[in-house]
Design a protein around this motif. Sequence first.
Motif, PDB file in Angstrom:
ATOM      1  N   GLY A   1       1.280  -1.296  -0.012  1.00 12.90           N
ATOM      2  CA  GLY A   1      -0.161   0.162  -0.357  1.00 12.90           C
ATOM      3  C   GLY A   1       0.769   1.345  -0.380  1.00 12.90           C
ATOM      4  O   GLY A   1       0.512   2.034  -0.915  1.00 12.90           O
ATOM      5  N   MET A   2       2.172   1.172   0.757  1.00 16.28           N
ATOM      6  CA  MET A   2       2.928   2.664   0.955  1.00 16.28           C
ATOM      7  C   MET A   2       3.981   2.684   0.044  1.00 16.28           C
ATOM      8  O   MET A   2       3.442   3.836  -1.265  1.00 16.28           O
ATOM      9  CB  MET A   2       3.692   2.094   2.013  1.00 16.28           C
ATOM     10  CG  MET A   2       4.582   3.779   2.088  1.00 16.28           C
ATOM     11  SD  MET A   2       4.284   4.105   3.401  1.00 16.28           S
ATOM     12  CE  MET A   2       5.310   5.647   3.204  1.00 16.28           C
ATOM     13  N   SER A   3       3.772   1.492  -1.247  1.00 17.38           N
ATOM     14  CA  SER A   3       4.782   1.589  -1.780  1.00 17.38           C
ATOM     15  C   SER A   3       4.521   1.843  -3.691  1.00 17.38           C
ATOM     16  O   SER A   3       4.521   2.928  -3.675  1.00 17.38           O
ATOM     17  CB  SER A   3       5.487   0.670  -2.612  1.00 17.38           C
ATOM     18  OG  SER A   3       6.299  -0.161  -1.984  1.00 17.38           O
ATOM     19  N   PHE A   4       2.854   1.843  -3.877  1.00 16.27           N
ATOM     20  CA  PHE A   4       1.957   2.255  -4.226  1.00 16.27           C
ATOM     21  C   PHE A   4       1.851   3.488  -4.357  1.00 16.27           C
ATOM     22  O   PHE A   4       1.040   4.999  -5.440  1.00 16.27           O
ATOM     23  CB  PHE A   4       0.267   1.054  -4.561  1.00 16.27           C
ATOM     24  CG  PHE A   4       0.270   0.068  -5.439  1.00 16.27           C
ATOM     25  CD1 PHE A   4       0.877   0.911  -6.729  1.00 16.27           C
ATOM     26  CD2 PHE A   4       0.455  -1.074  -5.190  1.00 16.27           C
ATOM     27  CE1 PHE A   4       0.586  -0.675  -7.421  1.00 16.27           C
ATOM     28  CE2 PHE A   4       0.267  -2.210  -5.623  1.00 16.27           C
ATOM     29  CZ  PHE A   4       0.981  -2.134  -7.142  1.00 16.27           C
ATOM     30  N   ALA A   5       1.273   4.202  -2.722  1.00 16.05           N
ATOM     31  CA  ALA A   5       1.305   5.319  -2.530  1.00 16.05           C
ATOM     32  C   ALA A   5       2.704   6.616  -3.038  1.00 16.05           C
ATOM     33  O   ALA A   5       2.164   7.375  -3.727  1.00 16.05           O
ATOM     34  CB  ALA A   5       0.529   6.192  -1.041  1.00 16.05           C
TER      35      ALA A   5
ATOM     36  N   ILE B   1      -4.163   6.517   5.195  1.00 16.83           N
ATOM     37  CA  ILE B   1      -3.016   6.546   5.473  1.00 16.83           C
ATOM     38  C   ILE B   1      -2.094   6.779   5.614  1.00 16.83           C
ATOM     39  O   ILE B   1      -0.938   7.586   6.234  1.00 16.83           O
ATOM     40  CB  ILE B   1      -3.472   5.346   6.409  1.00 16.83           C
ATOM     41  CG1 ILE B   1      -3.439   4.230   6.000  1.00 16.83           C
ATOM     42  CG2 ILE B   1      -4.378   5.300   8.082  1.00 16.83           C
ATOM     43  CD1 ILE B   1      -3.285   3.025   6.623  1.00 16.83           C
ATOM     44  N   TYR B   2      -1.062   6.481   4.007  1.00 15.73           N
ATOM     45  CA  TYR B   2       0.025   6.874   4.016  1.00 15.73           C
ATOM     46  C   TYR B   2       0.344   7.929   3.239  1.00 15.73           C
ATOM     47  O   TYR B   2       1.729   8.624   3.036  1.00 15.73           O
ATOM     48  CB  TYR B   2       0.247   5.121   3.013  1.00 15.73           C
ATOM     49  CG  TYR B   2       0.262   4.566   3.808  1.00 15.73           C
ATOM     50  CD1 TYR B   2       1.041   3.168   4.521  1.00 15.73           C
ATOM     51  CD2 TYR B   2      -0.544   3.574   3.121  1.00 15.73           C
ATOM     52  CE1 TYR B   2       0.679   2.645   5.246  1.00 15.73           C
ATOM     53  CE2 TYR B   2      -1.437   1.890   3.286  1.00 15.73           C
ATOM     54  CZ  TYR B   2      -0.181   1.204   4.556  1.00 15.73           C
ATOM     55  OH  TYR B   2      -0.150  -0.128   4.862  1.00 15.73           O
ATOM     56  N   LEU B   3      -1.034   8.879   3.176  1.00 15.00           N
ATOM     57  CA  LEU B   3      -0.031   9.845   1.927  1.00 15.00           C
ATOM     58  C   LEU B   3       0.341  10.984   2.921  1.00 15.00           C
ATOM     59  O   LEU B   3       1.446  11.885   2.075  1.00 15.00           O
ATOM     60  CB  LEU B   3      -1.704  10.179   1.177  1.00 15.00           C
ATOM     61  CG  LEU B   3      -2.506   9.914  -0.196  1.00 15.00           C
ATOM     62  CD1 LEU B   3      -3.587   9.681  -0.464  1.00 15.00           C
ATOM     63  CD2 LEU B   3      -0.933  10.130  -0.880  1.00 15.00           C
ATOM     64  N   PRO B   4      -0.574  11.648   4.509  1.00 11.22           N
ATOM     65  CA  PRO B   4      -0.067  11.641   4.444  1.00 11.22           C
ATOM     66  C   PRO B   4       1.826  11.911   5.409  1.00 11.22           C
ATOM     67  O   PRO B   4       2.372  12.588   5.441  1.00 11.22           O
ATOM     68  CB  PRO B   4      -0.995  11.644   5.704  1.00 11.22           C
ATOM     69  CG  PRO B   4      -2.058  11.703   5.655  1.00 11.22           C
ATOM     70  CD  PRO B   4      -1.291  10.413   4.816  1.00 11.22           C
ATOM     71  N   LEU B   5       1.534  10.308   5.614  1.00  9.08           N
ATOM     72  CA  LEU B   5       3.546  10.595   5.440  1.00  9.08           C
ATOM     73  C   LEU B   5       4.722  10.381   4.952  1.00  9.08           C
ATOM     74  O   LEU B   5       5.278  10.640   5.475  1.00  9.08           O
ATOM     75  CB  LEU B   5       3.228   9.007   6.105  1.00  9.08           C
ATOM     76  CG  LEU B   5       2.660   8.031   6.829  1.00  9.08           C
ATOM     77  CD1 LEU B   5       2.968   6.395   7.062  1.00  9.08           C
ATOM     78  CD2 LEU B   5       3.783   8.527   8.449  1.00  9.08           C
ATOM     79  N   ILE B   6       3.449  10.451   3.285  1.00 11.57           N
ATOM     80  CA  ILE B   6       4.853  10.650   1.845  1.00 11.57           C
ATOM     81  C   ILE B   6       4.594  12.391   1.538  1.00 11.57           C
ATOM     82  O   ILE B   6       5.233  12.686   0.812  1.00 11.57           O
ATOM     83  CB  ILE B   6       4.932  10.166   1.285  1.00 11.57           C
ATOM     84  CG1 ILE B   6       3.217   9.925   1.141  1.00 11.57           C
ATOM     85  CG2 ILE B   6       5.611   9.094   1.833  1.00 11.57           C
ATOM     86  CD1 ILE B   6       2.604   8.226  -0.068  1.00 11.57           C
TER      87      ILE B   6
END
Lengths: 266, 196
Positions: free
Chosen positions: B40-44, B105-110
């Motif tokens: 999920g994180m990688s796709f984001a 959930i990953y979008l704000p992280l990156i």
Amino acid sequence: MIVEYILPISIVVVIGIVAGIMLTIASKVMAVEVNEAVHTVHQLLPGVNCGACGFSGCEEYARNIVDDKTVKTNLCTPGGSEVARKISEVLGIQFEAAVGKRAIVKCSGTPDKTNFVMEYEGLQSCSANKLFYRGRGACHNACLGYGDCVTVCEFDAIHMVDEIAHIDKNKCVGCGMCVTKCPNHIIKIIPDTQRYYVKCSSTDPGGYTRKVCSAGCIACKKCEKVCEHDAIHVKNNYARFDLDKCVNCGKCFEVCPVKVIQYIPE
Amino acid sequence: MKEILIILMSVILVDNFVLSKFLGICPFLGVSKKLNSAVGMSFAVTFVMIMATAVTYPIYRHLLKPFKLEYLQTIVFILVIAALVQLVEISLKKYVPILHRSLGIYLPLITTNCAVLGAVLLNIKEEYTYIQSIFNAMGAGIGFLLAMVLFSGIRQRIEHNPIPIAFKGVPSILMAASIVALSFMGFGGIIENIFN
């Protein structure tokens, strides 16, 4: 002077302001309305996300209760009647008491009754052991005894007693997480009203079961013959209850030669 | 076409962002515990890298370069990428709620992840064209995905094995990461031999 100082500053400021304005407009235009009722119902639910209600999690169940009036409020097994009553109050729907459920382990193969075919020293988990020649037990449908269900239980209701899973009926809420975890599928959910169950899931023929385990169901069909309500049948080499027909009379319990039918006291 | 293939191959295998440029180590170590969240994180990250390149490239070409303000690129890019990610998150929430639930959930992280900023800055440094930049960003994302998936598998193996107490947790993970990075050095020189 102008190019050196004013221009860079103004470029950054302008980009900042443009981005700010765009985001403000976007958040107003594309605002998603959050239904207050969904949030309230979600707060009432236990929040363990076990999926016993049939939805993918507590939030999803809350959304479905609010949006669709046909979805019942008593589907949450961990919460039970208490939560069902609160949700019904909040939404003004007719309240129905939740039918309690509990998990049962359909295996009585403690080490003194059955034997193992290997000394397994690998990864201490049922699913890993299951991959290895269908598990360590001589019976392929036995409790493997490494406690995958113990780890998955959110309510501390399962413990290993004599190397088979034992469910604490006071703590079990019937969420069914252990049911999906068990690689041998020997844990089942039954309603609280059911008093008898068959503590074996061996699909091997009676003769083989008898050889490897002194406690297993040997598919003799005595229970089937004695039952007056057509509620117990031997299928695939072990007896199964028809929960809709069983009236808890206990005749099968008395007649069972290997005592594999168990009685749950109130 | 050949250039694009070379760019993709080299950015995925030889110059992998995580394993040979050491960008994006934070999510690499933080989110690689489970395969699902790693994917999920990688796709984001891939998604944001492509979007960020698409937006920052024209800004650099038509705004910063004509006025010789190249030194402003870092701060301007951070600003633009942060705003863009916010915008994407808001619109996803409105129009594609399912995607938002899995990527959200990953979008704000990156928002200002160094791998994203690195991809954008390297595109400028390598003097790629617009199309090449987009593909380079996509390759960087795929390389990130590859590293994350490989490493999440390795981490699951590590967790189930007996490790000396002194090495438990972060030390063993860092050592494993360095060994994976070393093994990726084996790809060095592969591009020259395939394409020439």
